[in-house]
Design an enzyme around this catalytic site. Sequence first.
Site, short mmCIF file in Angstrom:
data_model
loop_
_atom_site.label_atom_id
_atom_site.label_comp_id
_atom_site.label_asym_id
_atom_site.label_seq_id
_atom_site.Cartn_x
_atom_site.Cartn_y
_atom_site.Cartn_z
CG HIS A 1 -6.99 1.03 -1.87
ND1 HIS A 1 -8.22 1.55 -2.11
CD2 HIS A 1 -7.18 -0.26 -1.53
CE1 HIS A 1 -9.13 0.62 -1.92
NE2 HIS A 1 -8.53 -0.49 -1.56
CG ASN B 1 -7.15 -6.35 -2.04
OD1 ASN B 1 -6.80 -7.09 -2.96
ND2 ASN B 1 -7.21 -5.04 -2.16
CB SER C 1 -11.16 -8.42 7.63
OG SER C 1 -9.95 -8.20 7.00
CD GLU D 1 -7.01 -0.93 2.68
OE1 GLU D 1 -6.98 -2.14 2.87
OE2 GLU D 1 -7.28 -0.40 1.60
CG ASP E 1 -9.65 3.87 -4.60
OD1 ASP E 1 -10.71 4.06 -5.23
OD2 ASP E 1 -9.61 3.79 -3.36
CG HIS F 1 -11.08 -0.93 2.97
ND1 HIS F 1 -11.17 0.18 2.20
CD2 HIS F 1 -10.80 -1.94 2.14
CE1 HIS F 1 -10.94 -0.14 0.94
NE2 HIS F 1 -10.71 -1.43 0.88
CB THR G 1 -7.67 -6.61 8.95
OG1 THR G 1 -7.92 -5.41 8.21
CG2 THR G 1 -7.98 -6.36 10.41
CG HIS H 1 -10.71 -3.84 -2.45
ND1 HIS H 1 -10.26 -2.57 -2.69
CD2 HIS H 1 -10.09 -4.63 -3.35
CE1 HIS H 1 -9.42 -2.59 -3.71
NE2 HIS H 1 -9.30 -3.83 -4.13
N GLY H 2 -11.75 -5.50 1.45
CA GLY H 2 -12.44 -5.37 2.73
C GLY H 2 -13.21 -6.62 3.11
CB SER I 1 -0.90 0.00 1.24
OG SER I 1 -0.09 0.23 2.39
ZN LIG Z 1 -10.84 -0.80 -2.07
#
Ligand SMILES: [Zn+2]
Length: 344
Positions: free
Chosen positions: A96, A273, A254, A169, A131, A214, A276, A251-252, A53
Site C-alpha cells: 500500500h 496479503n 485475516s 492498516e 493504492d 484489513h 496480522t 487484501h485483508g 509497507s
Molecule cells: Zn488494500
Amino acid sequence: MPVADYETYCRMLDNAKENHFAYAAINVTSLAAANAVLRGLAESKSDGILQVSTGGAAFASGSTVNDMALGAISIAEHVRRAAERYGIYVALHTDHCQSKLLDGFVIPLIEETERRRAAGQPNLFNSHMFDGSELPLQQNLAKSKALLERCHRSELILEIETGVVGGEEDGVSAEGVPAEKLYTTAADMLAVAETLNSVKGARYLLAATFGNVHGVYKPGAVKLKPTILKEGQEAVEKAYGKDARLYLVFHGGSGSGVDEIHETLDYGVVKMNVDTDTQYAFTRPIADHMLKNYDGVLKVDGDVGSKKTYDPRAYLRLAEASMAEQVKRVVKKLRGEGTTLCKR
Ligand SMILES: [Zn+2]
C-alpha cells in the site's frame, strides 16, 4: 538466483493463475521476520512474496532516520543475499502506497531500480503497489496507468486497488465507509482492464475489494462476496477474451474461512496479503518467554537476571520459528505447497 527476475516472476504468477493457487505475500519489518518467511516458504517448497509497507519500511530504517525508501532498500538487500541459501524463489514487493506517499516511497524506489539498470545491475524490487482507492475511479486509473508505463520500462509489475478495504492498516482507517463502497463492481474491473491493458506488454495486479477488511475482525462481522470477483472476471473475459482475465490480489484476508479463500483462488486470486496472523505468530512465543522467565529477563530486586534469557536471540529465535510455522499454514491454505518453480 532465488530472488526472481522479471521473467521468473511472470512465470510464477502465470503458474498460480493456471493452477488455481496463490502466493502468500507476507509483510516484514525486520531481518528476523524476513528470515522467518524465507524459512517457512522453503519448508513448504513454495515460492512467495516478501513485502514491505510504508510504516514497516520507515521502522526498518531506524526510528530516528525514519526514511521509508531507505528501510525498504535495506530489507530488500538483505533478502537478496539471504534468499540465495534457500531453494525457492521469492519476489520483493512494496505494499500500500497512497498518492500522498508516492514521492517518499515508490518513486525513489523506482528511481533506484532505474539507476541500477543503467549500471547493468539487476532490479532490487519486483513490484510495487499504488493504492489510489481513495480517489475517484477515473483519477485512480489515470494515475495507475502513468505509473504502470514507467514501471513497465524497468520490468517492474504494478499492483493497484479499486474500492475500499475496511478496517485499519498502518494507520489508514476506512471506518465510516458506506457498505456498498466495500465492494468492487464488474464495471470497475472492466474499466481497469480497459485502461491498463492499453499499456502494451505491461503486467499488473489488481486488489479488488469484495467485502474484505484489513486487520482483525471477529468471524461474521464482514460479509465477503467472492462472487463479485467471478462476475468481474466474466465481464472482462466477455469484452477482451480469456487471456485478459485479471491477476487478482486478496487484501485483508485475516480470519477468512478456508472455503472462501479457495473460492477466490478459483476466480483468479494469485496473491494474498498476510500480515496480522504472522505478526501474532511472531509475538506469541515472545510473550510466553517473558512470562515464563520473568525473573531471568528482569533484574528483580537488585538481582542480576539471566543473560541467557534476556539475550534477544533467545526469544527472537522462538519468534522466527513460530512465524515460519504460520507461513507454512498460510501456504497450505493457499494450495501453494510444493509449487516452487526453483529446480535446485
Ligand atoms: Zn488494500
